[in-house]
Design an enzyme around this catalytic site. Structure first.
Site, PDB file in Angstrom:
ATOM      1  N   ARG A 108       0.843  -1.194   0.000  1.00 43.45           N
ATOM      2  CA  ARG A 108       0.000   0.000   0.000  1.00 43.45           C
ATOM      3  C   ARG A 108       0.885   1.254   0.000  1.00 43.45           C
ATOM      4  O   ARG A 108       1.971   1.262   0.553  1.00 43.45           O
ATOM      5  CB  ARG A 108      -0.919   0.011   1.222  1.00 43.45           C
ATOM      6  CG  ARG A 108      -2.095  -0.962   1.103  1.00 43.45           C
ATOM      7  CD  ARG A 108      -3.013  -0.898   2.295  1.00 43.45           C
ATOM      8  NE  ARG A 108      -2.379  -1.462   3.484  1.00 43.45           N
ATOM      9  CZ  ARG A 108      -1.838  -0.766   4.459  1.00 43.45           C
ATOM     10  NH1 ARG A 108      -1.869   0.564   4.436  1.00 43.45           N
ATOM     11  NH2 ARG A 108      -1.270  -1.365   5.477  1.00 43.45           N
TER      12      ARG A 108
ATOM     13  N   TYR B 191      -1.599  -3.571  -6.828  1.00 46.66           N
ATOM     14  CA  TYR B 191      -1.433  -4.296  -5.563  1.00 46.66           C
ATOM     15  C   TYR B 191      -2.741  -4.310  -4.754  1.00 46.66           C
ATOM     16  O   TYR B 191      -3.436  -3.288  -4.653  1.00 46.66           O
ATOM     17  CB  TYR B 191      -0.301  -3.659  -4.729  1.00 46.66           C
ATOM     18  CG  TYR B 191      -0.271  -4.202  -3.324  1.00 46.66           C
ATOM     19  CD1 TYR B 191       0.263  -5.470  -3.057  1.00 46.66           C
ATOM     20  CD2 TYR B 191      -0.848  -3.500  -2.265  1.00 46.66           C
ATOM     21  CE1 TYR B 191       0.230  -5.988  -1.779  1.00 46.66           C
ATOM     22  CE2 TYR B 191      -0.877  -4.021  -0.980  1.00 46.66           C
ATOM     23  CZ  TYR B 191      -0.339  -5.268  -0.743  1.00 46.66           C
ATOM     24  OH  TYR B 191      -0.381  -5.792   0.520  1.00 46.66           O
TER      25      TYR B 191
ATOM     26  N   LYS C 209      -9.692  -2.343   1.741  1.00 49.23           N
ATOM     27  CA  LYS C 209      -9.306  -1.233   2.615  1.00 49.23           C
ATOM     28  C   LYS C 209     -10.026   0.067   2.230  1.00 49.23           C
ATOM     29  O   LYS C 209     -10.418   0.847   3.094  1.00 49.23           O
ATOM     30  CB  LYS C 209      -7.799  -1.029   2.568  1.00 49.23           C
ATOM     31  CG  LYS C 209      -6.978  -2.287   2.861  1.00 49.23           C
ATOM     32  CD  LYS C 209      -7.083  -2.731   4.294  1.00 49.23           C
ATOM     33  CE  LYS C 209      -6.065  -3.839   4.594  1.00 49.23           C
ATOM     34  NZ  LYS C 209      -6.140  -4.327   5.961  1.00 49.23           N
TER      35      LYS C 209
ATOM     36  N   HIS D 292     -10.720  -2.436  11.458  1.00 51.63           N
ATOM     37  CA  HIS D 292      -9.622  -3.272  10.957  1.00 51.63           C
ATOM     38  C   HIS D 292      -9.430  -4.424  11.948  1.00 51.63           C
ATOM     39  O   HIS D 292      -8.456  -4.451  12.699  1.00 51.63           O
ATOM     40  CB  HIS D 292      -8.365  -2.395  10.870  1.00 51.63           C
ATOM     41  CG  HIS D 292      -7.231  -3.022  10.127  1.00 51.63           C
ATOM     42  ND1 HIS D 292      -5.932  -2.596  10.286  1.00 51.63           N
ATOM     43  CD2 HIS D 292      -7.197  -4.016   9.212  1.00 51.63           C
ATOM     44  CE1 HIS D 292      -5.144  -3.315   9.492  1.00 51.63           C
ATOM     45  NE2 HIS D 292      -5.883  -4.176   8.842  1.00 51.63           N
TER      46      HIS D 292
ATOM     47  N   SER E  76      -1.520  -3.797  10.166  1.00 54.21           N
ATOM     48  CA  SER E  76      -1.180  -4.708   9.075  1.00 54.21           C
ATOM     49  C   SER E  76       0.095  -5.477   9.399  1.00 54.21           C
ATOM     50  O   SER E  76       1.076  -4.895   9.855  1.00 54.21           O
ATOM     51  CB  SER E  76      -0.987  -3.927   7.777  1.00 54.21           C
ATOM     52  OG  SER E  76      -2.214  -3.358   7.396  1.00 54.21           O
TER      53      SER E  76
ATOM     54  N   CYS F  56       0.612  -7.686  11.736  1.00 50.87           N
ATOM     55  CA  CYS F  56       0.867  -7.829  13.175  1.00 50.87           C
ATOM     56  C   CYS F  56       0.090  -8.992  13.777  1.00 50.87           C
ATOM     57  O   CYS F  56      -0.093  -9.058  14.994  1.00 50.87           O
ATOM     58  CB  CYS F  56       0.531  -6.536  13.894  1.00 50.87           C
ATOM     59  SG  CYS F  56       1.701  -5.219  13.525  1.00 50.87           S
TER      60      CYS F  56
ATOM     61  N   ASP G  24      -9.522  -9.770   8.795  1.00 50.30           N
ATOM     62  CA  ASP G  24      -8.989  -8.442   8.504  1.00 50.30           C
ATOM     63  C   ASP G  24      -9.954  -7.299   8.811  1.00 50.30           C
ATOM     64  O   ASP G  24      -9.532  -6.260   9.295  1.00 50.30           O
ATOM     65  CB  ASP G  24      -8.572  -8.372   7.028  1.00 50.30           C
ATOM     66  CG  ASP G  24      -7.672  -7.176   6.730  1.00 50.30           C
ATOM     67  OD1 ASP G  24      -6.711  -6.953   7.485  1.00 50.30           O
ATOM     68  OD2 ASP G  24      -7.942  -6.462   5.754  1.00 50.30           O
TER      69      ASP G  24
ATOM     70  N   ARG H  17       1.853 -12.243  -0.729  1.00 51.68           N
ATOM     71  CA  ARG H  17       0.496 -12.515  -0.237  1.00 51.68           C
ATOM     72  C   ARG H  17      -0.126 -13.741  -0.872  1.00 51.68           C
ATOM     73  O   ARG H  17       0.276 -14.173  -1.951  1.00 51.68           O
ATOM     74  CB  ARG H  17      -0.400 -11.307  -0.585  1.00 51.68           C
ATOM     75  CG  ARG H  17       0.041  -9.990   0.043  1.00 51.68           C
ATOM     76  CD  ARG H  17      -0.520  -9.852   1.412  1.00 51.68           C
ATOM     77  NE  ARG H  17      -0.013  -8.702   2.142  1.00 51.68           N
ATOM     78  CZ  ARG H  17      -0.638  -8.179   3.206  1.00 51.68           C
ATOM     79  NH1 ARG H  17      -1.772  -8.686   3.626  1.00 51.68           N
ATOM     80  NH2 ARG H  17      -0.102  -7.170   3.855  1.00 51.68           N
TER      81      ARG H  17
HETATM   82  P1  GDP Z   1      -1.978  -9.528   9.600  1.00 54.53           P
HETATM   83  O1  GDP Z   1      -1.461  -8.779   8.423  1.00 54.53           O
HETATM   84  O2  GDP Z   1      -2.332  -8.624  10.732  1.00 54.53           O
HETATM   85  O3  GDP Z   1      -3.079 -10.464   9.237  1.00 54.53           O
HETATM   86  O4  GDP Z   1      -0.761 -10.411  10.172  1.00 54.53           O
HETATM   87  P2  GDP Z   1      -0.392 -11.965   9.986  1.00 54.53           P
HETATM   88  O5  GDP Z   1      -1.233 -12.848  10.835  1.00 54.53           O
HETATM   89  O6  GDP Z   1      -0.351 -12.274   8.533  1.00 54.53           O
HETATM   90  O7  GDP Z   1       1.080 -11.982  10.578  1.00 54.53           O
HETATM   91  C1  GDP Z   1       2.077 -11.099  10.108  1.00 54.53           C
HETATM   92  C2  GDP Z   1       3.419 -11.619  10.501  1.00 54.53           C
HETATM   93  O8  GDP Z   1       3.508 -11.685  11.935  1.00 54.53           O
HETATM   94  C3  GDP Z   1       3.694 -13.011   9.986  1.00 54.53           C
HETATM   95  O9  GDP Z   1       5.032 -13.090   9.551  1.00 54.53           O
HETATM   96  C4  GDP Z   1       3.463 -13.892  11.195  1.00 54.53           C
HETATM   97  O10 GDP Z   1       4.219 -15.063  11.142  1.00 54.53           O
HETATM   98  C5  GDP Z   1       3.863 -12.993  12.352  1.00 54.53           C
HETATM   99  N1  GDP Z   1       3.105 -13.323  13.585  1.00 54.53           N
HETATM  100  C6  GDP Z   1       1.780 -13.534  13.708  1.00 54.53           C
HETATM  101  N2  GDP Z   1       1.442 -13.881  14.975  1.00 54.53           N
HETATM  102  C7  GDP Z   1       2.591 -13.886  15.681  1.00 54.53           C
HETATM  103  C8  GDP Z   1       2.918 -14.181  17.067  1.00 54.53           C
HETATM  104  O11 GDP Z   1       2.070 -14.508  17.890  1.00 54.53           O
HETATM  105  N3  GDP Z   1       4.238 -14.057  17.433  1.00 54.53           N
HETATM  106  C9  GDP Z   1       5.199 -13.693  16.532  1.00 54.53           C
HETATM  107  N4  GDP Z   1       6.456 -13.603  16.964  1.00 54.53           N
HETATM  108  N5  GDP Z   1       4.932 -13.440  15.222  1.00 54.53           N
HETATM  109  C10 GDP Z   1       3.659 -13.526  14.807  1.00 54.53           C
HETATM  110  P1  PGA Z   2      -3.076  -6.403   5.972  1.00 56.71           P
HETATM  111  O1  PGA Z   2      -3.349  -5.410   4.762  1.00 56.71           O
HETATM  112  O2  PGA Z   2      -1.595  -6.404   6.129  1.00 56.71           O
HETATM  113  O3  PGA Z   2      -3.785  -5.758   7.116  1.00 56.71           O
HETATM  114  O4  PGA Z   2      -3.572  -7.762   5.645  1.00 56.71           O
HETATM  115  C1  PGA Z   2      -3.515  -5.821   3.473  1.00 56.71           C
HETATM  116  C2  PGA Z   2      -3.123  -4.749   2.482  1.00 56.71           C
HETATM  117  O5  PGA Z   2      -1.945  -4.401   2.397  1.00 56.71           O
HETATM  118  O6  PGA Z   2      -4.007  -4.298   1.782  1.00 56.71           O
HETATM  119 MN    MN Z   3      -3.876 -10.512   7.382  1.00 58.00          MN
END
Ligand code: GDP
Ligand code: PGA
Ligand code: MN
Length: 619
Positions: free
Chosen positions: A91, A234, A243, A263, A285, A287, A310, A402
């Site tokens: 983004r 993207y 979003k 979110h 994002s 996290c 999400d 992704r």
């Molecule tokens: P989203 O974008 O908020 O959905 O985040 P994701 O679930 O895709 O996670 C983003 C990154 O954070 C990935 O590389 C995960 O492996 C990492 N991650 C997710 N949960 C945890 C956790 O509980 N501990 C750690 N250390 N990393 C995490």
């Molecule tokens: P996300 O955002 O990291 O919260 O999944 C997706 C995006 O970049 O549009």
């Molecule tokens: Mn996600």
């Protein structure tokens, strides 16, 4: 609205009247499509119905054009790899605009442009931008079709990748046209990759694998509820239902109509006794939303099922409770870090029917990314199409690579995930990436305190947006890049929703999976082990777990957090929950500075929370 024909853009800056909301009925929709076609001049117009046949036709065409690589069906049936332009991988927040009539309504955290000036600029870039391409008309529903919390919209796009992705991420069906014809309001969204195949001189050019433009615009008009996106293919910039609509436009709609567009992931948690809870959680994002949404508990008897990963739309139901739907129908998840040990459910979800973007290609025609397996294959083609070996010294997959896949394919999807009335929310979690200060879990004293916690979340920046990874920034409610109006007004709106809910308001918690020791390693194992925190939260909701009051909120009583079977040194556990008064007081100073950016629009209740926090930290 009447757009001038291409070529007369310069004079039009002052010409147009402010735009009115989307025309109604099918005739209105058709007129709008014709108007955008007149402006962008596509070679043809295709109305999408979201059917499997259509997806098959589009993906075959994309493969033939070299825009998608078909993966080996033996490993990954009906799945594809897309490689973006290296300049179009995330983004673009500095090119994202909230064009409210009044600059103050966009607030200091959004880029604002005067709507008419922006419209004139957009007319300039969109004029002829689809020449030589097909314009897809993609009617979609956010949430179950016709549901009380659902909304419909239409995306016009000249990207076949986006048309295919929209059908995975949302409910694309011609039944949406029936709703529009019956007079239902709809949100118009326009997307162009900004790479016409025919130039001004009428000369046709070869297409490239990932057409885009170095100039990008991601523009939201909150008053007229429109999205205009130019120059990027993207996901977060181009799949406009996500979003742009479901957060930026929907948050402004929610403010006006008394609901919340957030979110947030949504999960159903079932205790060993069989009691079901529903949690919503806002993390910035990359996290951990998708991971928590698909959590596999490591503690016996607990079950976590996925509703959304999400975005959540929440509204008070007839029963007085806050009810939530996942407006999406698919996952656009971060690939790196997704593996058998961290998120097996996601790995299982991706068995087929998936579009991967910017991951690495294996020699056997399957995909790979950092974290999928512990040991990388000996040879790969990296996300940019170059040879890669473990010695290459660079990631094989882009850090923001992704997967795009239908939610229904997720083995942990809850049976009530697409309930039209949504699910009743018991707890709301706020989180972020914080190496220091923020404990593993804390409960807010009440809704107001919860809103204060949400409003003051900071998190280290990730690869999901352009910028410096790791830099700590404020990301209130994980909505910094997604709030379609003044962030301080948004906090006020949350306080009002809490008043409205009264005793039905969900409990609020703060979590942090990312605290680090002095040596830089994560103190908490995370992933499936987060179920231990989920258990404590559920027990708090149920009223069966104790908590200790601290200035920053209620922390688990010693021994109440189940740490059985975890190999955690006692010092690490202590550090996970340490509340360092001096650092928190320093954080209060930063919070005050932050609030001051919003001037008098900061709700008094939040200033009062800050004063109370300081008082208790000093006590
Ligand atoms: P989203 O974008 O908020 O959905 O985040 P994701 O679930 O895709 O996670 C983003 C990154 O954070 C990935 O590389 C995960 O492996 C990492 N991650 C997710 N949960 C945890 C956790 O509980 N501990 C750690 N250390 N990393 C995490
Ligand atoms: P996300 O955002 O990291 O919260 O999944 C997706 C995006 O970049 O549009
Ligand atoms: Mn996600």
């Amino acid at each position: 609205r009447v757009y001038p024909a291409a070529g007369t853009i310069a004079e039009s800056a002052n010409a147009a009247a402010p735009s009115t909301p989307a025309p109604t009925g099918l005739a209105g929709l058709r007129a709008w499509v014709a108007e955008i076609a007149e402006l962008t001049q596509p070679e043809s117009i295709v109305w999408c119905d979201g059917s499997p046949g259509e997806a098959d036709r589009l993906t075959k065409q994309l493969v033939a054009e070299g825009k998608l690589i078909r993966l080996n069906p033996e490993w990954r049936p009906n799945s594809f790899l897309a490689r973006t332009d290296p300049g179009d991988v995330a983004r673009v927040e500095d090119r994202t605009f909230i064009c409210s009539l009044d600059e103050e309504d966009a607030g200091p955290t959004n880029n604002w442009r005067e709507p008419e000036a922006m419209r004139a600029e957009l007319r300039g870039v969109f004029a002829g931008s689809m020449r030589g391409r097909t314009m897809y008309v993609v009617p979609f529903s956010m949430g179950p079709l016709g549901g009380p919390i659902s909304q419909v919209g239409v995306e016009l796009t000249d990207s076949d990748y986006v048309a295919v992705s929209m059908a995975l991420m949302t409910r694309v069906t011609s039944q949406v046209l029936d709703l529009i014809d019956a007079g239902q309001p709809w949100v118009p969204t326009v997307h162009s990759v900004g790479a016409p195949l025919i130039d001004d001189a009428g000369v046709r050019h070869e297409d490239v694998a990932w057409p885009c433009n170095t100039t990008k615009y991601i523009v939201q008009f909150p008053e007229t509820r429109e999205v205009w996106s130019y120059g990027s293919g993207y996901g977060g910039n181009a799949i406009l239902a996500k979003k742009c609509f479901a957060l930026r436009i929907a948050s402004a709609m929610a403010r006006d109509e008394g609901w919340l567009a957030e979110h947030m992931l949504l999960v159903k948690v079932t205790s060993p006794e069989g009691r079901a809870f529903h949690f919503a959680a806002a993390f910035p994002s990359a996290c951990g939303k998708t991971n928590l949404a698909m959590l596999r508990p490591t503690i016996p008897g607990w079950k976590v099922e996925t509703i959304g990963d999400d975005i959540a739309w929440l509204r008070q139901g007839a029963d007085g409770r806050l009810r939530a739907i996942n407006p999406e129908a698919g996952f656009f998840g971060v690939a790196p870090g997704t593996g058998e040990l961290t998120n097996k459910t996601a790995v299982d979800t991706l068995w087929g029917n998936t579009i991967f973007t910017n991951v690495a290609l294996r020699d056997d025609g399957d995909v790979w990314w950092e974290g999928l397996t512990e040991t990388p294959p000996a040879h790969l083609i990296d996300w940019q199409g170059n040879d890669w070996t473990p010695e290459s010294g660079r990631p094989a997959a882009h850090p923001n690579s992704r997967f795009t896949v239908a939610a229904a394919q997720c083995p942990s999807i809850a049976d009530d995930w697409d309930a039209v009335d949504g699910v009743p929310i018991d707890a709301i979690l706020f989180g972020g990436r914080r190496a220091t200060n923020v404990p593993l879990v804390a409960q807010a004293r009440d809704w107001k305190h919860g809103v204060f916690i949400g409003a003051t979340i900071s998190s280290e920046k990730t690869a999901a947006a352009e910028g410096t990874v790791g830099e700590l920034r404020r990301d209130p409610f994980a909505m910094l890049p997604f709030c379609g109006y003044n962030m301080a007004d948004y906090w006020g709106h949350w306080l009002e929703v809490g008043e409205q809910l009264g005793s039905n308001a969900p409990a609020v918690f703060q979590v942090n999976w990312f605290r680090k020791g002095d040596d830089g390693r994560f103190l908490w194992p995370g992933f499936g082990e987060n179920s231990r925190v989920i258990e404590w939260i559920a027990r708090r909701v149920e009223g069966t777990a104790g908590a200790a009051s601290t200035p920053i909120g209620r922390l688990p009583l010693v021994d109440e957090l189940d740490l059985d079977g975890l190999d955690l040194p006692a010092e690490d556990v202590a550090e996970l929950f340490e509340v360092d008064r001096a650092s928190w007081l320093a954080e209060c100073d930063l919070t005050e500075e932050y609030f001051d950016r919003f001037g008098s629009r900061v709700p008094a209740a939040l200033r009062a929370e800050l004063a109370s926090l300081r008082y208790h930290l000093n006590a």
